[in-house]
Motif scaffolding. Structure first.
Motif, PDB file in Angstrom:
ATOM      1  N   VAL A 215      28.379  77.176  45.113  1.00 17.81           N
ATOM      2  CA  VAL A 215      26.962  76.800  45.168  1.00 17.81           C
ATOM      3  C   VAL A 215      26.726  75.530  44.353  1.00 17.81           C
ATOM      4  O   VAL A 215      25.973  74.636  44.773  1.00 17.81           O
ATOM      5  CB  VAL A 215      26.089  77.951  44.658  1.00 17.81           C
ATOM      6  CG1 VAL A 215      24.643  77.505  44.503  1.00 17.81           C
ATOM      7  CG2 VAL A 215      26.171  79.143  45.615  1.00 17.81           C
ATOM      8  N   ALA A 216      27.359  75.423  43.187  1.00 18.62           N
ATOM      9  CA  ALA A 216      27.195  74.227  42.362  1.00 18.62           C
ATOM     10  C   ALA A 216      27.730  72.986  43.081  1.00 18.62           C
ATOM     11  O   ALA A 216      27.108  71.917  43.055  1.00 18.62           O
ATOM     12  CB  ALA A 216      27.913  74.413  41.031  1.00 18.62           C
ATOM     13  N   LEU A 217      28.890  73.145  43.728  1.00 15.79           N
ATOM     14  CA  LEU A 217      29.466  72.010  44.454  1.00 15.79           C
ATOM     15  C   LEU A 217      28.610  71.642  45.660  1.00 15.79           C
ATOM     16  O   LEU A 217      28.411  70.452  45.959  1.00 15.79           O
ATOM     17  CB  LEU A 217      30.894  72.348  44.899  1.00 15.79           C
ATOM     18  CG  LEU A 217      31.721  71.202  45.487  1.00 15.79           C
ATOM     19  CD1 LEU A 217      31.745  69.996  44.554  1.00 15.79           C
ATOM     20  CD2 LEU A 217      33.148  71.671  45.793  1.00 15.79           C
ATOM     21  N   PHE A 218      28.076  72.651  46.348  1.00 15.31           N
ATOM     22  CA  PHE A 218      27.146  72.399  47.451  1.00 15.31           C
ATOM     23  C   PHE A 218      25.934  71.608  46.960  1.00 15.31           C
ATOM     24  O   PHE A 218      25.460  70.669  47.618  1.00 15.31           O
ATOM     25  CB  PHE A 218      26.671  73.721  48.063  1.00 15.31           C
ATOM     26  CG  PHE A 218      27.371  74.098  49.333  1.00 15.31           C
ATOM     27  CD1 PHE A 218      27.543  73.184  50.353  1.00 15.31           C
ATOM     28  CD2 PHE A 218      27.852  75.388  49.523  1.00 15.31           C
ATOM     29  CE1 PHE A 218      28.187  73.524  51.532  1.00 15.31           C
ATOM     30  CE2 PHE A 218      28.497  75.744  50.684  1.00 15.31           C
ATOM     31  CZ  PHE A 218      28.663  74.807  51.693  1.00 15.31           C
ATOM     32  N   THR A 219      25.407  72.004  45.812  1.00 13.41           N
ATOM     33  CA  THR A 219      24.231  71.324  45.266  1.00 13.41           C
ATOM     34  C   THR A 219      24.543  69.864  44.968  1.00 13.41           C
ATOM     35  O   THR A 219      23.750  68.966  45.294  1.00 13.41           O
ATOM     36  CB  THR A 219      23.762  72.031  43.981  1.00 13.41           C
ATOM     37  OG1 THR A 219      23.471  73.402  44.278  1.00 13.41           O
ATOM     38  CG2 THR A 219      22.522  71.364  43.418  1.00 13.41           C
ATOM     39  N   TRP A 220      25.703  69.620  44.375  1.00 12.99           N
ATOM     40  CA  TRP A 220      26.061  68.242  44.017  1.00 12.99           C
ATOM     41  C   TRP A 220      26.240  67.363  45.248  1.00 12.99           C
ATOM     42  O   TRP A 220      25.677  66.278  45.334  1.00 12.99           O
ATOM     43  CB  TRP A 220      27.344  68.225  43.184  1.00 12.99           C
ATOM     44  CG  TRP A 220      27.774  66.837  42.846  1.00 12.99           C
ATOM     45  CD1 TRP A 220      27.236  66.012  41.894  1.00 12.99           C
ATOM     46  CD2 TRP A 220      28.808  66.083  43.499  1.00 12.99           C
ATOM     47  NE1 TRP A 220      27.873  64.791  41.905  1.00 12.99           N
ATOM     48  CE2 TRP A 220      28.852  64.808  42.878  1.00 12.99           C
ATOM     49  CE3 TRP A 220      29.702  66.363  44.529  1.00 12.99           C
ATOM     50  CZ2 TRP A 220      29.742  63.822  43.261  1.00 12.99           C
ATOM     51  CZ3 TRP A 220      30.601  65.378  44.911  1.00 12.99           C
ATOM     52  CH2 TRP A 220      30.607  64.131  44.288  1.00 12.99           C
ATOM     53  N   VAL A 221      27.026  67.825  46.231  1.00  8.19           N
ATOM     54  CA  VAL A 221      27.249  66.993  47.408  1.00  8.19           C
ATOM     55  C   VAL A 221      25.974  66.843  48.218  1.00  8.19           C
ATOM     56  O   VAL A 221      25.762  65.835  48.903  1.00  8.19           O
ATOM     57  CB  VAL A 221      28.389  67.560  48.293  1.00  8.19           C
ATOM     58  CG1 VAL A 221      29.716  67.481  47.584  1.00  8.19           C
ATOM     59  CG2 VAL A 221      28.101  68.990  48.733  1.00  8.19           C
ATOM     60  N   GLY A 222      25.091  67.840  48.133  1.00  3.48           N
ATOM     61  CA  GLY A 222      23.842  67.750  48.874  1.00  3.48           C
ATOM     62  C   GLY A 222      22.884  66.724  48.294  1.00  3.48           C
ATOM     63  O   GLY A 222      22.330  65.900  49.026  1.00  3.48           O
ATOM     64  N   VAL A 223      22.721  66.737  46.973  1.00  4.19           N
ATOM     65  CA  VAL A 223      21.759  65.819  46.355  1.00  4.19           C
ATOM     66  C   VAL A 223      22.283  64.392  46.276  1.00  4.19           C
ATOM     67  O   VAL A 223      21.502  63.448  46.118  1.00  4.19           O
ATOM     68  CB  VAL A 223      21.362  66.303  44.947  1.00  4.19           C
ATOM     69  CG1 VAL A 223      20.707  67.661  45.001  1.00  4.19           C
ATOM     70  CG2 VAL A 223      22.572  66.328  44.016  1.00  4.19           C
ATOM     71  N   THR A 224      23.596  64.214  46.385  1.00  5.66           N
ATOM     72  CA  THR A 224      24.157  62.858  46.318  1.00  5.66           C
ATOM     73  C   THR A 224      24.511  62.304  47.695  1.00  5.66           C
ATOM     74  O   THR A 224      25.016  61.190  47.785  1.00  5.66           O
ATOM     75  CB  THR A 224      25.426  62.842  45.441  1.00  5.66           C
ATOM     76  OG1 THR A 224      26.415  63.750  45.982  1.00  5.66           O
ATOM     77  CG2 THR A 224      25.100  63.245  44.011  1.00  5.66           C
ATOM     78  N   GLN A 225      24.244  63.059  48.756  1.00  4.39           N
ATOM     79  CA  GLN A 225      24.578  62.605  50.101  1.00  4.39           C
ATOM     80  C   GLN A 225      23.662  61.465  50.529  1.00  4.39           C
ATOM     81  O   GLN A 225      22.440  61.545  50.365  1.00  4.39           O
ATOM     82  CB  GLN A 225      24.449  63.758  51.099  1.00  4.39           C
ATOM     83  CG  GLN A 225      24.775  63.398  52.533  1.00  4.39           C
ATOM     84  CD  GLN A 225      26.227  63.023  52.707  1.00  4.39           C
ATOM     85  OE1 GLN A 225      27.115  63.703  52.226  1.00  4.39           O
ATOM     86  NE2 GLN A 225      26.479  61.919  53.386  1.00  4.39           N
ATOM     87  N   THR A 226      24.256  60.399  51.035  1.00  3.86           N
ATOM     88  CA  THR A 226      23.475  59.277  51.552  1.00  3.86           C
ATOM     89  C   THR A 226      23.313  59.417  53.062  1.00  3.86           C
ATOM     90  O   THR A 226      23.970  60.239  53.697  1.00  3.86           O
ATOM     91  CB  THR A 226      24.168  57.948  51.233  1.00  3.86           C
ATOM     92  OG1 THR A 226      25.501  57.963  51.775  1.00  3.86           O
ATOM     93  CG2 THR A 226      24.258  57.725  49.731  1.00  3.86           C
ATOM     94  N   ASN A 227      22.433  58.606  53.622  1.00  3.36           N
ATOM     95  CA  ASN A 227      22.195  58.671  55.058  1.00  3.36           C
ATOM     96  C   ASN A 227      23.438  58.256  55.833  1.00  3.36           C
ATOM     97  O   ASN A 227      24.067  57.240  55.538  1.00  3.36           O
ATOM     98  CB  ASN A 227      21.046  57.739  55.429  1.00  3.36           C
ATOM     99  CG  ASN A 227      20.820  57.692  56.927  1.00  3.36           C
ATOM    100  OD1 ASN A 227      20.433  58.679  57.524  1.00  3.36           O
ATOM    101  ND2 ASN A 227      21.074  56.544  57.530  1.00  3.36           N
ATOM    102  N   ARG A 228      23.824  59.058  56.813  1.00  2.00           N
ATOM    103  CA  ARG A 228      24.978  58.715  57.648  1.00  2.00           C
ATOM    104  C   ARG A 228      24.593  58.556  59.119  1.00  2.00           C
ATOM    105  O   ARG A 228      25.449  58.385  59.970  1.00  2.00           O
ATOM    106  CB  ARG A 228      26.069  59.780  57.525  1.00  2.00           C
ATOM    107  CG  ARG A 228      25.621  61.208  57.836  1.00  2.00           C
ATOM    108  CD  ARG A 228      26.703  62.212  57.520  1.00  2.00           C
ATOM    109  NE  ARG A 228      27.797  62.145  58.459  1.00  2.00           N
ATOM    110  CZ  ARG A 228      28.020  63.038  59.437  1.00  2.00           C
ATOM    111  NH1 ARG A 228      27.170  64.041  59.608  1.00  2.00           N
ATOM    112  NH2 ARG A 228      29.048  62.918  60.232  1.00  2.00           N
ATOM    113  N   ARG A 229      23.304  58.623  59.391  1.00  2.00           N
ATOM    114  CA  ARG A 229      22.839  58.486  60.760  1.00  2.00           C
ATOM    115  C   ARG A 229      22.873  57.023  61.162  1.00  2.00           C
ATOM    116  O   ARG A 229      22.458  56.143  60.405  1.00  2.00           O
ATOM    117  CB  ARG A 229      21.423  59.032  60.896  1.00  2.00           C
ATOM    118  CG  ARG A 229      20.999  59.315  62.331  1.00  2.00           C
ATOM    119  CD  ARG A 229      19.826  60.257  62.338  1.00  2.00           C
ATOM    120  NE  ARG A 229      19.371  60.551  63.674  1.00  2.00           N
ATOM    121  CZ  ARG A 229      19.920  61.453  64.481  1.00  2.00           C
ATOM    122  NH1 ARG A 229      20.981  62.126  64.059  1.00  2.00           N
ATOM    123  NH2 ARG A 229      19.448  61.684  65.683  1.00  2.00           N
TER     124      ARG A 229
END
Length: 309
Positions: A215-229
């Protein structure tokens, strides 16, 4: 090299994408990737290498003018919208022009991983239902299912799709690891449930740690994800948003909100009356009726005739 794709899309934003221009864009993309790789080999960071390669390219519009001179422009995402209405034939043409087919090897690998995950889940359920209480087998199955599902997620994000750039490899691995830890940890926790009265604190501690880490790793990659569209998909999405009736008519959106509130409050009241006066077994029926009424209301308001001033 996601930065190269994003910068190239930004450079071509607003330029009508004819077949000739699309071919030019792909040629430029290949050249930029090669140049960025050369700069990285010389010790330049990946982000800076991509920016330098694009900067060395110069004015993209000048190159496009040379290629598109005398040609008939194909619709771009910006021209796929006529004022506030989307030209869906132009949108379909854009989708076809940018279509990216999945790699056969990736499809085969995902199918195999899916079979492994599905088999592990079925075996887990059978052991939980008919097993003799041994905790080791479901724990091992959770360890198998977690990485299989994580690999599917990570490898899928690392693939380029028609509307999305690929996620960088390290970030895709992080997404897959987060999924593997969360699924595996949850499976280990469930394996310990029947034997909580026995000696299973180690199972609970292990499963809990894995789940929290995931869950912690999910939170980190989620909040730091940039737009890829991709740029064309973003522009088309914005045009589609402007085509939404609620966006064009705020009053209709307000009415829909009020009608929805009335429907669900009424459903809750009727459910309470049915439960107390008749039987709680049938108290869910008003919610089903409310959901049907809301769907009919939504369809009527979105696709019905608009009032003309």
């Amino acid at each position: 090299m996601t930065t190269v794709h994003r910068l190239l899309d930004e450079a071509f934003a607003g330029i009508p994408l004819t077949p000739e221009v699309a071919d030019l864009k792909e040629e430029i993309r290949a050249g930029l990737l090669d140049r960025a790789a050369e700069l990285e080999a010389g010790g330049v960071g990946s982000e800076e290498a991509a920016r330098r390669a694009v900067a060395e390219l110069g004015d993209v519009r000048a190159l496009v003018d040379e290629v598109a001179d005398g040609g008939t422009p194909a619709p771009s995402a910006s021209t796929a919208s006529r004022s506030t209405r989307v030209d869906w034939s132009a949108a379909h043409e854009l989708h076809t022009l940018h279509k990216v087919r999945p790699r056969p090897g990736f499809v085969v690998a995902v199918v195999l991983a899916s079979l492994v995950a599905a088999g592990g889940i079925v075996a887990y359920a059978l052991v939980a239902a008919f097993g003799d209480g041994a905790v080791l087998v479901p724990v091992l199955l959770a360890v198998v299912v977690g990485p299989a599902i994580g690999w599917i997620l990570g490898s899928s994000l690392a693939q380029e799709t028609t509307s999305n750039h690929p996620v960088p490899r390290r970030r895709a691995v992080a997404w897959g690891a987060a999924c593997a830890l969360t699924v595996g940890g949850a499976g280990v926790l469930l394996a310990g449930l029947p034997l909580w009265a026995d000696q299973t604190p180690a199972v609970w501690v292990t499963g809990g740690l894995l789940t929290v880490m995931g869950v912690a790793l999910f939170t980190w990659v989620g909040v730091t994800q940039t737009n890829r569209r991709k740029a064309w998909a973003r522009e088309l999405g914005e045009a589609a948003a402007r085509d939404d009736r609620f966006s064009r008519d705020p009053a209709a959106a307000a009415r829909f909100g009020m009608y929805t509130a009335v429907i669900w409050v009424s459903a809750a009241v009727v459910a309470g009356v049915v439960g107390m006066a008749w039987s709680w077994r049938w108290s869910w029926l008003p919610f089903v009726a409310g959901w049907i009424a809301m769907m009919l209301l939504l369809a009527t308001m979105l696709f019905g005739k608009e009032k003309q001033d």
